[in-house]
Design a protein around this motif. Structure first.
Motif, mmCIF file in Angstrom:
data_model
loop_
_atom_site.group_PDB
_atom_site.id
_atom_site.type_symbol
_atom_site.label_atom_id
_atom_site.label_comp_id
_atom_site.label_asym_id
_atom_site.label_seq_id
_atom_site.Cartn_x
_atom_site.Cartn_y
_atom_site.Cartn_z
ATOM 1 N N ASN A 177 -2.492 -5.088 -5.265
ATOM 2 C CA ASN A 177 -2.492 -3.641 -5.447
ATOM 3 C C ASN A 177 -2.271 -3.317 -6.912
ATOM 4 O O ASN A 177 -1.725 -4.122 -7.676
ATOM 5 N N HIS A 214 -5.722 -3.922 -1.510
ATOM 6 C CA HIS A 214 -6.499 -4.597 -0.479
ATOM 7 C C HIS A 214 -5.695 -5.756 0.089
ATOM 8 O O HIS A 214 -4.828 -6.316 -0.581
ATOM 9 N N ARG A 270 -8.174 -5.144 4.761
ATOM 10 C CA ARG A 270 -7.780 -3.753 4.602
ATOM 11 C C ARG A 270 -8.052 -3.287 3.181
ATOM 12 O O ARG A 270 -7.755 -3.999 2.217
ATOM 13 N N ASN A 287 -7.199 0.177 0.776
ATOM 14 C CA ASN A 287 -6.284 1.316 0.831
ATOM 15 C C ASN A 287 -6.214 2.019 -0.529
ATOM 16 O O ASN A 287 -5.301 1.798 -1.312
ATOM 17 N N ASN A 321 -5.559 5.484 -2.793
ATOM 18 C CA ASN A 321 -4.768 6.710 -2.639
ATOM 19 C C ASN A 321 -4.728 7.449 -3.966
ATOM 20 O O ASN A 321 -4.844 6.848 -5.036
ATOM 21 N N ASN A 341 -4.772 9.768 1.133
ATOM 22 C CA ASN A 341 -4.538 8.345 1.367
ATOM 23 C C ASN A 341 -5.485 7.871 2.453
ATOM 24 O O ASN A 341 -5.578 8.498 3.525
ATOM 25 N N THR A 342 -6.181 6.765 2.192
ATOM 26 C CA THR A 342 -7.147 6.223 3.144
ATOM 27 C C THR A 342 -6.836 4.760 3.422
ATOM 28 O O THR A 342 -6.576 3.985 2.499
ATOM 29 N N SER A 343 -6.864 4.376 4.700
ATOM 30 C CA SER A 343 -6.754 2.972 5.106
ATOM 31 C C SER A 343 -7.979 2.604 5.924
ATOM 32 O O SER A 343 -8.277 3.240 6.940
ATOM 33 N N TYR A 397 -9.739 -0.664 7.837
ATOM 34 C CA TYR A 397 -9.526 -2.012 8.362
ATOM 35 C C TYR A 397 -10.853 -2.566 8.865
ATOM 36 O O TYR A 397 -11.668 -1.842 9.458
#
Length: 729
Positions: A462, A476, A497, A499, A501, A521-523, A525
């Motif tokens: 990150n 990720h 994942r 992610n 933001n 914020n986005t996740s 998968y």
């Protein structure tokens, strides 16, 4: 994604972080407070009447952090420090800027920072801007102490021996403290420590610090410390050995399982041995944790295991060396896996600094067999090594081993849960620039287990940028399907994942609003075939008022492709089929009242879709009233109403928890609370009386009952009386 592609993604992420600027001079190096040996004995009484204080240098002219960080503080604070052969002393005069009473929650130790008029000391004895100690008090005299890690986080579960006194006057309150050199860790011979002071005055809603800290960072940020300049190297602590024996008597009656009542009589001991002024050896024999408060219950509508933090004192000092490796949902080591289902027989833990650049943590714990469940004896070993690079970054490695002894025939659940061994090895690089604008991590883990054949692995990275207004991040993760961490917390495996933001804050020239701005914020998968399984995007808008009240509105989009059968109520036993696709949106709002009021409250609500084209309505709230500083009363409630097609229909859950905190003095505390959890059909009652008769020495009396709500039937109950004494040799 094949193995080669995963390798290059991980390697590229590592190079991106490593190439970022990490060098730089200490930002607040010009802020220096000289400290010299006291010219007279110091009596800790909150009165500045000793010659030693008259001769000490004064740190004053604090800078405002909030509501704005562009001017000096309007609330005057004066700080003096001195020392003798045994103690480091601090005296703080906290002047009032406007008339009126102070605001505090109670006399309880380790209060909530934002709900109390308080003063805090942040101390970096290695001047490495990464690790240290924090001490302080609120205006009523309640103590605060914690160990600092990751450049500005404080673990308040850490306790040690020190004394302090607060005295109130019409125009000010004075805090005076003596911190034994034996209670902290520092490098022998070093004459410059990182240091900063933080003041929160709720009457003016002003937060300030001696060395200036930008408002986007906590006042605890060690990147912005000034310097404490010693007239000579601090005294050596000398022989530093503490023996902490305990005696416990208890009674347990498990009515639900028709077990015979039994009495518990236990004796055990902890020991703390200073191997050096910065390296500590902790030993424990037959430890008992009956004084630890039970976990706060939660309504669980999640597909995965919930996380509950460690509360046991033995695991806490320098705990970041072990527990902070990885991410919140990728933890190769989680100390709660040790000793909660089997008795700990003995253990040892070596932790601390070898020198300014190297830190080490090594732990070995042995648990006994449990005949009732067939669980064999187990041994847990962890070694963590951390090397500082550049100014505030570091590289760490961790080795974890769990071994089972005498793993013969056991009951079926144990055979299904435990293997003969489980091992993990990991490496990570933690980035923190000198000004704290850029932070990040690159990590890799590999597990070894008889079940996985040694092929389980994790890699993740990150990067985060945080300026005064803009916060942006990318993360990720990859966790292979056969990765196992039996001594860790990894609730989900077999996924990729992504992610990203982003948040932006506006700071208007307003008398009512401090800041406001959007957050997204986005996740995302993906499974091993790079097919999307989850998409969760949340849009929010937050507003912080100058009174310190908060208001947030949000909207959320969810898309879940189930990878396994799942009961959306976690209650009925009926499940949705694997590989079914579910999409919905919801919206909600949250409000937290200003902390200055004797009556405080918070409320949040959420409404929208749910699995199987259903609906979910959630309402949460908490109210509290305090008769400061002695009594705090609160009531928390959580209501969920779920509407689904048959066979579920309508399902609703209440979770209600009244609580009373009574602090007769700053050494005598009574906590009583109840938890009614409709989802698990249980009422829990817990009462704990604590008398701290000497620093770090306690007498505990703890009652715990669990009931079936209807009829009101006792499932089990226990009582424990524990005496512990901290003896320093």
């Amino acid at each position: 994604m094949n193995a080669c592609y995963r390798f290059w993604i991980g390697l590229l992420s590592g190079f991106i972080c490593l190439l970022l600027p990490v060098y730089g001079q200490k930002i607040n190096a010009n802020y220096q407070l000289p400290i010299k040996r006291s010219s007279s004995p110091i009596v800790v009484d909150g009165v500045m009447d000793e010659q030693g204080w008259e001769d000490a240098e004064v740190a004053t002219d604090f800078f405002m952090i909030l509501p704005m960080d562009t001017s000096f503080s309007q609330v005057r604070t004066d700080v003096r420090m001195t020392y003798d052969d045994q103690n480091l002393y601090i005296l703080v005069v906290n002047f009032h800027a406007v008339p009126g009473p102070y605001y505090v929650e109670s006399l309880r130790r380790d209060f909530v920072f934002g709900k109390n008029d308080n003063f805090l000391l942040f101390m970096d004895p290695f001047d490495d801007q990464t690790n240290g100690f924090s001490f302080g008090a609120n205006a009523a005299g309640a103590q605060w102490d914690g160990i600092m890690y990751e450049g500005g986080r404080v673990d308040l579960s850490w306790d040690n021996k020190w004394v302090s006194q607060v005295r109130n006057y019409d125009d000010k309150w004075i805090w005076e403290a003596a911190i034994p050199f034996k209670s902290i860790r520092y490098k022998k011979g070093i004459r410059e420590w990182g240091i900063n002071f933080s003041r929160l005055d709720l009457k003016t809603t002003e937060k300030s610090s001696w060395a200036p800290v930008p408002r986007q960072f906590p006042s605890a940020s060690l990147a912005y410390t000034g310097s404490l300049i010693w007239d000579q190297p601090p005294p050596e602590a000398g022989a530093n050995i503490s023996i902490i024996p305990y005696v416990m008597g208890g009674y347990i009656n498990d009515i639900e399982n028709n077990a015979d009542p039994r009495y518990q009589n236990r004796v055990g001991m902890d020991a703390k041995i200073a191997v050096s002024s910065s390296l500590n050896l902790d030993l424990t024999v037959n430890p008992d944790f009956s004084q630890v408060e039970v976990d706060r219950q939660l309504t669980n509508l999640d597909r995965f295991e919930l996380f509950f933090p460690e509360r046991r004192q033995f695991f806490l000092e320098n705990g970041d060396l072990f527990a902070n490796f990885g991410y919140e949902n990728i933890r190769p080591f989680f100390s709660r896996r040790i000793g909660l289902d089997a008795p700990i027989q003995f253990g040892a833990r070596l932790s601390g600094k070898i020198n300014k650049d190297w830190r080490i943590g090594a732990m070995n714990m042995q648990t006994g067999a449990v005949e009732d469940t067939g669980l064999p004896a187990q041994n847990f070993s962890v070694v963590s090594l951390q090397r500082r690079v550049a100014q505030r970054s570091n590289i760490g490695i961790i080795l974890i081993n769990k071994s089972v002894f005498d793993s013969g025939p056991t009951t079926e659940p144990i055979q299904a849960t435990f293997t003969d061994y489980n091992r993990n090895i990991g490496v990570e690089y933690n980035l923190a620039t000198s000004n704290n604008l850029w932070t990040g991590k690159v990590m890799a883990l590999k597990s070894f287990s008889p079940l996985s054949g040694g092929s389980g692995m994790v890699h993740a990275a990150n990067l985060r940028y945080s300026s005064g207004s803009l916060t942006a991040g990318w993360r990720h993760e990859y966790v292979s399907p056969d990765y196992t961490a039996e001594v860790g917390f990894v609730p989900r495996v077999g996924y990729y994942r992504l992610n990203p933001n982003l948040a932006y804050l506006f700071f208007p020239k307003s008398k009512t609003i401090l800041r406001h701005g959007p957050v997204v914020n986005t996740s995302l998968y993906y499974n091993m075939d790079v097919e999307q399984t989850d998409h969760i995007t949340r849009f929010g808008y937050t507003t912080r008022f100058r009174t310190q009240a908060d208001f947030t509105v949000f909207g959320e989009y969810n898309r879940i492709l189930l990878q396994a059968p799942f009961d959306p109520t976690n209650f009925s036993g009926n499940t949705l089929a694997a590989l079914t696709d579910h999409r919905w949106s919801n919206f909600g709002a949250e409000y937290i009242s200003k902390p200055q009021s004797l009556f405080t409250y918070s409320a949040s609500t959420q409404y929208g879709g749910y699995y199987a084209d259903g609906n979910l309505y959630n309402l949460m709230g908490e109210i509290g009233y305090r008769f400061q500083p002695y009594v705090g009363l609160s009531m928390a409630a959580n209501y969920n109403n779920i509407l689904l097609p048959e066979p579920w229909g309508r399902t609703s859950f209440w979770l209600v928890g009244p609580r009373a905190d009574i602090t007769f003095t700053n050494t005598l505390f009574l906590t009583a609370f109840a938890q009614y959890n409709e989802q698990i059909n249980n009422i829990n009652l817990n009462t704990r009386l604590q008398w701290r008769f000497k620093p770090a020495s306690d007498l505990f009396l703890v009652f715990t009952d669990n009931y079936l709500p209807a009829p009101f039937y006792v499932k089990n109950r226990s009582v424990a009386l524990k005496f512990t004494y901290w003896w320093t040799m």
